[in-house]
Design an enzyme around this catalytic site. Sequence first.
Site, PDB file in Angstrom:
ATOM      1  N   SER A 181       3.961  10.529   1.568  1.00  0.00           N
ATOM      2  CA  SER A 181       3.302  11.623   0.964  1.00  0.00           C
ATOM      3  C   SER A 181       1.667  11.360   0.826  1.00  0.00           C
ATOM      4  O   SER A 181       0.744  12.183   1.056  1.00  0.00           O
ATOM      5  CB  SER A 181       3.427  11.945  -0.370  1.00  0.00           C
ATOM      6  OG  SER A 181       3.235  11.312  -1.445  1.00  0.00           O
TER       7      SER A 181
ATOM      8  N   LYS B 100      -1.184  10.645  -6.013  1.00  0.00           N
ATOM      9  CA  LYS B 100      -1.931  11.520  -5.410  1.00  0.00           C
ATOM     10  C   LYS B 100      -3.477  11.394  -5.511  1.00  0.00           C
ATOM     11  O   LYS B 100      -3.891  10.903  -6.244  1.00  0.00           O
ATOM     12  CB  LYS B 100      -1.541  12.996  -5.921  1.00  0.00           C
ATOM     13  CG  LYS B 100       0.138  13.245  -6.094  1.00  0.00           C
ATOM     14  CD  LYS B 100       0.702  13.325  -4.581  1.00  0.00           C
ATOM     15  CE  LYS B 100       2.439  13.417  -4.824  1.00  0.00           C
ATOM     16  NZ  LYS B 100       3.018  13.498  -3.745  1.00  0.00           N
TER      17      LYS B 100
END
Length: 278
Positions: free
Chosen positions: A83, A154
């Site tokens: 990701s 993230k």
Amino acid sequence: MDTEGQLAERDRSRGSEKEHEGRSRSSRAPARAGEPSSAGRLPQWLAGGGRWRRGALLAAACAALVLLVSGLVLQPFLIPSGSMENTLRPGDRVLVNKLAYRFGDDPRRGDVVVFDGAGSFGEEGPSGNPVTGLLRKAAAAVGLAEPAESDYVKRVVGIGGDRVTCCDKRGRIEVNGRPVDERYLHPGDSPSRVPFDIVVPEGRLWVMGDHRGASRDSRDYLGAPGGGTVPVDKVIGRAAWIGWPFGRWSGVPRTDAFEGVPAAPGAISSDAPGGAHG
């Protein structure tokens, strides 16, 4: 015949024999208390047990020191998915600086952070077997196991008070009305295929993966409490270095993509709704 001389000679011989016999018996006598006997000596590998104990104590102290440092300063974090490609790749072990936000500093736009998503990216719940959970947590703390399912890595795109929207006419995300050129995105990715318009509540963050086509991030939880945003106090630390594999030793790249973004127009209460639009 000199009988007396012969008797004297026999007496001396007997005396010598008794003296010799006494010495022989004394040599066979058991060792005095506190003195090891040759028959009772331990094998050499057992006699060195002190060294083994010292080695075990040293290893335990080193392990305790590693866990202490991992718990308070730097924690290895195993990247489990793609990701965040190409910034971070599956199998990378990053060192998370847990002191980055401990002394009054807050996450900034562009920071790559590790956080606990329980309650924002997933439901709060029991962790199952406490012993298994403890062992897994210890292994994850030194980068030997995947992190807990509620831990995420993230990039911070919006901080408290920011208005984050997608997208402008050129397909770029805007923060406080300023388009952001996200050069760190995975090649071929668009900034987002999901349109959104959100004001980030104070004390919370809007986070997204660099591989937007393979990332579950704030966009996927727009309907959840907090509108997909993450509380700042759930941030574990900032991903600072890539420590493994050897060929990828480096600091986690910083970005200047947000340098031109103006400050948020006004503060918003932390309990204000972060409602999604569009």
